[in-house]
Design a protein around this motif. Sequence first.
Motif, PDB file in Angstrom:
ATOM      1  N   LYS A 160      17.613  -8.381   7.081  1.00  0.00           N
ATOM      2  CA  LYS A 160      17.868  -6.968   7.133  1.00  0.00           C
ATOM      3  C   LYS A 160      18.716  -6.385   6.068  1.00  0.00           C
ATOM      4  O   LYS A 160      18.316  -5.349   5.414  1.00  0.00           O
ATOM      5  N   MET A 161      19.604  -7.134   5.573  1.00  0.00           N
ATOM      6  CA  MET A 161      20.493  -6.533   4.416  1.00  0.00           C
ATOM      7  C   MET A 161      19.876  -6.371   3.361  1.00  0.00           C
ATOM      8  O   MET A 161      19.923  -5.122   2.543  1.00  0.00           O
ATOM      9  N   LEU A 162      19.248  -7.409   3.007  1.00  0.00           N
ATOM     10  CA  LEU A 162      18.322  -7.344   1.718  1.00  0.00           C
ATOM     11  C   LEU A 162      17.145  -6.094   1.733  1.00  0.00           C
ATOM     12  O   LEU A 162      17.234  -5.443   0.554  1.00  0.00           O
ATOM     13  N   THR A 163      16.700  -6.004   2.852  1.00  0.00           N
ATOM     14  CA  THR A 163      15.771  -4.867   3.045  1.00  0.00           C
ATOM     15  C   THR A 163      16.278  -3.436   2.744  1.00  0.00           C
ATOM     16  O   THR A 163      15.591  -2.567   2.262  1.00  0.00           O
ATOM     17  N   ASP A 164      17.461  -3.375   3.548  1.00  0.00           N
ATOM     18  CA  ASP A 164      18.146  -2.071   3.743  1.00  0.00           C
ATOM     19  C   ASP A 164      18.544  -1.728   2.380  1.00  0.00           C
ATOM     20  O   ASP A 164      18.688  -0.570   1.836  1.00  0.00           O
ATOM     21  N   VAL A 165      19.225  -2.709   1.653  1.00  0.00           N
ATOM     22  CA  VAL A 165      19.550  -2.486   0.310  1.00  0.00           C
ATOM     23  C   VAL A 165      18.327  -2.023  -0.808  1.00  0.00           C
ATOM     24  O   VAL A 165      18.589  -0.927  -1.451  1.00  0.00           O
ATOM     25  N   GLU A 166      17.363  -2.445  -0.512  1.00  0.00           N
ATOM     26  CA  GLU A 166      16.290  -2.211  -1.427  1.00  0.00           C
ATOM     27  C   GLU A 166      15.654  -0.917  -0.965  1.00  0.00           C
ATOM     28  O   GLU A 166      15.447   0.078  -2.056  1.00  0.00           O
ATOM     29  N   HIS A 167      15.736  -0.790   0.136  1.00  0.00           N
ATOM     30  CA  HIS A 167      15.362   0.713   0.807  1.00  0.00           C
ATOM     31  C   HIS A 167      15.862   1.651   0.426  1.00  0.00           C
ATOM     32  O   HIS A 167      15.554   2.866  -0.302  1.00  0.00           O
ATOM     33  N   ASN A 168      17.436   1.679   0.193  1.00  0.00           N
ATOM     34  CA  ASN A 168      18.148   2.752  -0.135  1.00  0.00           C
ATOM     35  C   ASN A 168      18.346   2.946  -1.604  1.00  0.00           C
ATOM     36  O   ASN A 168      18.349   3.946  -2.153  1.00  0.00           O
ATOM     37  N   LEU A 213      27.818  -9.393  12.860  1.00  0.00           N
ATOM     38  CA  LEU A 213      27.007  -9.097  11.880  1.00  0.00           C
ATOM     39  C   LEU A 213      26.728  -7.206  11.621  1.00  0.00           C
ATOM     40  O   LEU A 213      26.700  -7.016  10.497  1.00  0.00           O
ATOM     41  N   ILE A 214      26.400  -6.930  12.717  1.00  0.00           N
ATOM     42  CA  ILE A 214      26.095  -5.551  12.993  1.00  0.00           C
ATOM     43  C   ILE A 214      27.301  -4.706  12.341  1.00  0.00           C
ATOM     44  O   ILE A 214      27.207  -3.802  11.535  1.00  0.00           O
ATOM     45  N   THR A 215      28.613  -5.040  12.513  1.00  0.00           N
ATOM     46  CA  THR A 215      29.914  -4.402  12.116  1.00  0.00           C
ATOM     47  C   THR A 215      30.040  -4.427  10.565  1.00  0.00           C
ATOM     48  O   THR A 215      30.398  -3.564  10.025  1.00  0.00           O
ATOM     49  N   LEU A 216      29.613  -5.633  10.159  1.00  0.00           N
ATOM     50  CA  LEU A 216      29.756  -5.868   8.795  1.00  0.00           C
ATOM     51  C   LEU A 216      28.793  -5.046   7.838  1.00  0.00           C
ATOM     52  O   LEU A 216      29.197  -4.309   6.990  1.00  0.00           O
ATOM     53  N   LEU A 217      27.711  -4.964   8.363  1.00  0.00           N
ATOM     54  CA  LEU A 217      26.639  -4.154   7.923  1.00  0.00           C
ATOM     55  C   LEU A 217      26.947  -2.546   7.869  1.00  0.00           C
ATOM     56  O   LEU A 217      27.094  -1.756   7.006  1.00  0.00           O
ATOM     57  N   VAL A 223      27.703 -13.236   0.189  1.00  0.00           N
ATOM     58  CA  VAL A 223      29.025 -13.798   0.361  1.00  0.00           C
ATOM     59  C   VAL A 223      29.838 -13.568   1.677  1.00  0.00           C
ATOM     60  O   VAL A 223      30.040 -14.428   2.444  1.00  0.00           O
ATOM     61  N   ALA A 224      29.836 -12.221   1.905  1.00  0.00           N
ATOM     62  CA  ALA A 224      30.560 -11.935   3.113  1.00  0.00           C
ATOM     63  C   ALA A 224      29.926 -12.458   4.516  1.00  0.00           C
ATOM     64  O   ALA A 224      30.514 -12.673   5.515  1.00  0.00           O
ATOM     65  N   MET A 225      28.493 -12.083   4.595  1.00  0.00           N
ATOM     66  CA  MET A 225      27.813 -12.460   5.698  1.00  0.00           C
ATOM     67  C   MET A 225      27.841 -14.052   5.928  1.00  0.00           C
ATOM     68  O   MET A 225      28.079 -14.548   7.158  1.00  0.00           O
ATOM     69  N   ALA A 226      27.883 -14.705   4.987  1.00  0.00           N
ATOM     70  CA  ALA A 226      28.034 -16.451   4.998  1.00  0.00           C
ATOM     71  C   ALA A 226      29.451 -16.712   5.619  1.00  0.00           C
ATOM     72  O   ALA A 226      29.496 -17.778   6.389  1.00  0.00           O
ATOM     73  N   ALA A 227      30.372 -16.045   5.057  1.00  0.00           N
ATOM     74  CA  ALA A 227      31.635 -16.069   5.604  1.00  0.00           C
ATOM     75  C   ALA A 227      32.037 -15.983   7.004  1.00  0.00           C
ATOM     76  O   ALA A 227      32.609 -16.549   7.824  1.00  0.00           O
ATOM     77  N   ALA A 228      31.228 -14.757   7.434  1.00  0.00           N
ATOM     78  CA  ALA A 228      31.340 -14.307   8.642  1.00  0.00           C
ATOM     79  C   ALA A 228      30.537 -15.126   9.567  1.00  0.00           C
ATOM     80  O   ALA A 228      30.901 -15.433  10.949  1.00  0.00           O
ATOM     81  N   ASN A 231      22.170   4.927   5.422  1.00  0.00           N
ATOM     82  CA  ASN A 231      21.956   4.394   6.796  1.00  0.00           C
ATOM     83  C   ASN A 231      23.368   4.321   7.267  1.00  0.00           C
ATOM     84  O   ASN A 231      24.077   3.267   6.721  1.00  0.00           O
ATOM     85  N   GLN A 232      23.966   5.087   8.179  1.00  0.00           N
ATOM     86  CA  GLN A 232      25.231   4.491   8.712  1.00  0.00           C
ATOM     87  C   GLN A 232      25.304   4.367  10.371  1.00  0.00           C
ATOM     88  O   GLN A 232      26.277   3.707  10.677  1.00  0.00           O
ATOM     89  N   LYS A 233      24.362   4.662  10.978  1.00  0.00           N
ATOM     90  CA  LYS A 233      24.270   4.501  12.349  1.00  0.00           C
ATOM     91  C   LYS A 233      23.999   3.291  12.741  1.00  0.00           C
ATOM     92  O   LYS A 233      23.082   2.486  12.334  1.00  0.00           O
ATOM     93  N   PRO A 234      24.740   2.783  13.726  1.00  0.00           N
ATOM     94  CA  PRO A 234      24.379   1.387  14.228  1.00  0.00           C
ATOM     95  C   PRO A 234      22.968   0.939  14.486  1.00  0.00           C
ATOM     96  O   PRO A 234      22.241  -0.072  14.139  1.00  0.00           O
ATOM     97  N   ALA A 235      21.999   1.812  14.947  1.00  0.00           N
ATOM     98  CA  ALA A 235      20.730   1.787  15.360  1.00  0.00           C
ATOM     99  C   ALA A 235      19.862   1.425  14.169  1.00  0.00           C
ATOM    100  O   ALA A 235      18.826   0.729  13.939  1.00  0.00           O
ATOM    101  N   ALA A 236      20.390   1.776  12.924  1.00  0.00           N
ATOM    102  CA  ALA A 236      19.724   1.747  11.619  1.00  0.00           C
ATOM    103  C   ALA A 236      19.854   0.136  11.306  1.00  0.00           C
ATOM    104  O   ALA A 236      19.094  -0.271  10.436  1.00  0.00           O
TER     105      ALA A 236
END
Length: 559
Positions: free
Chosen positions: A478-486, A368-372, A347-352, A445-450
Amino acid sequence: MSKKNMMTTIDDVTALLQGAGVCEEDIKKLNNLKTKIANRELVISVIGQFKRGKTSFINGVLEAAVLPVGIIPVTSVATKISYGEELAEVHFKTGESQTVALEQLVEYIAEQQNPNNQKGVSFVNLFLPDDFLKSGITLVDTPGVGSIHQNNTDEAYAFMKDSDAIIFMLSVDSPINEIEREFLVEARNYAAKFYFAINKIDTISPADLEAYLGYCHDILCEIMAVDAIELFAISARTKAGMAELFAKIAEDIKVSADQIIMESVEIKFREVLGVALSHLELYRRAYGMPLKNLEEKRSELEEKLGSLDQITRDSTFYLLRHIDELLEQIRTELQDGSANIREKMTVAMAAAYQKHREAKPKELEKVLITLLENQLSTHLNDLSEGGLASLSTGYEHLAELLNQQIDDLKAFLSKVVAELFGISYQVDTTVHTLSSRDDFYVKVNQKPAAFLVDMNDLVYLMPRGYANKKIYTRYQNKMLTDVEHNINNMIYNYQYKIRESVRDFKAVLARESDTLKQDLTELVNRVIADKEDTSKQLGDKIRELDYTCERLTVLLKEL
């Protein structure tokens, strides 16, 4: 009891036990108490749950960073700090010792360099020319109570029993829990003096601190069975409030050090007497039996103790089942939480995207990077904290179950002795704990590079609408992959730590069971060996044992 009278009483009891010939360990404990009185040894242990700031506090006391600190379980071996020329001695369980440089201490006392005390260190003696230690105290830095590393908790409990006074560390970032409650209830049976330090006060507001202190006061009064308790609010990092605590300890040492030592010795003396009397009464009852009957009793005893192994296996299975239930509960919570995160982030990414869809592709990408970086990291950290809270609560319950299983082992042993020999048999009390939440740390993951996506530079040359849609789709993935990974990483960490704990408490149960069997079997075998030795008349030996038991019983009632 006065110092002189206590020394005389210890000598008398030691002579009685030496005459009986079956209480060697109890005699060693009495000799240690006598040495404590003679040398005016005042041991103050700094004890508390993992990450309460114990080591940072001691470094603050000494005004030097002599002990290692860190964000993970650090202290794995107790360090005894006394006054003297700068020197560090590492004492091993083999009886050997080694002098090391101060900068090498970390190799022996830190959990990372010496995991689960694989190097077999018994304790470390550290001598420092510090004014705070001049009064003759020994300050002890102990491993954290409730750490995932069972050895650490065992070490803390062992030094609790040897302490005359305890500085118990709490911190404002966590309420008093069941692990700490159990420890304090047990500690009352050993230490004569308590100081309660509330650490990390620099991290909360004055109003929140006042509320926390009020909460702690009421809980601690209930635990310690007193009407009032003095709390010392401190910050080991900024040293705020530490002067007041030091001044109180220094005043007590100056005015009443001997009283604290004598009260502590008397507490420990009562326990030694109770255990020794239990050993003697069993020995006396067995000694009065005909040798043939005693041989039969030994066979019955061996048969009954064999069933102790089955009790241990059943207890292990029981605890394993509860751990599986706990892990499944947390896995479900994390999976439900991850679905909620995906929904919120979508929802947040769609709004952005809708808001910035006409922006330049690189500007949209930055949004989008900042949002993530911000929202996704926050959601994942919150989910991790929730999982840790469930894990902490579940482990406190499992700790209760573990101790109940051990109590059941001891109750079974007492019942066996009562059935075979008709007496009450006292067993040393022990308390074991499992894990605390602080041992579980999931790196999000919090670093922008991640969060960067490997974008083809050509995408920036495409028409803006097409490029932005492509960037948006890739960051959604990327968001879906990162959630699953964490989430998978969290579950893996929990599984690893829990399985590690399984090994720990299985070892605890087996060790308790084996020790109980060995102690009792050795005592009965000792009786048989003594009865086969005809150098002393049976009647004389029985009268001697009766006299010893009677004297100890009277003395125990008088204390």
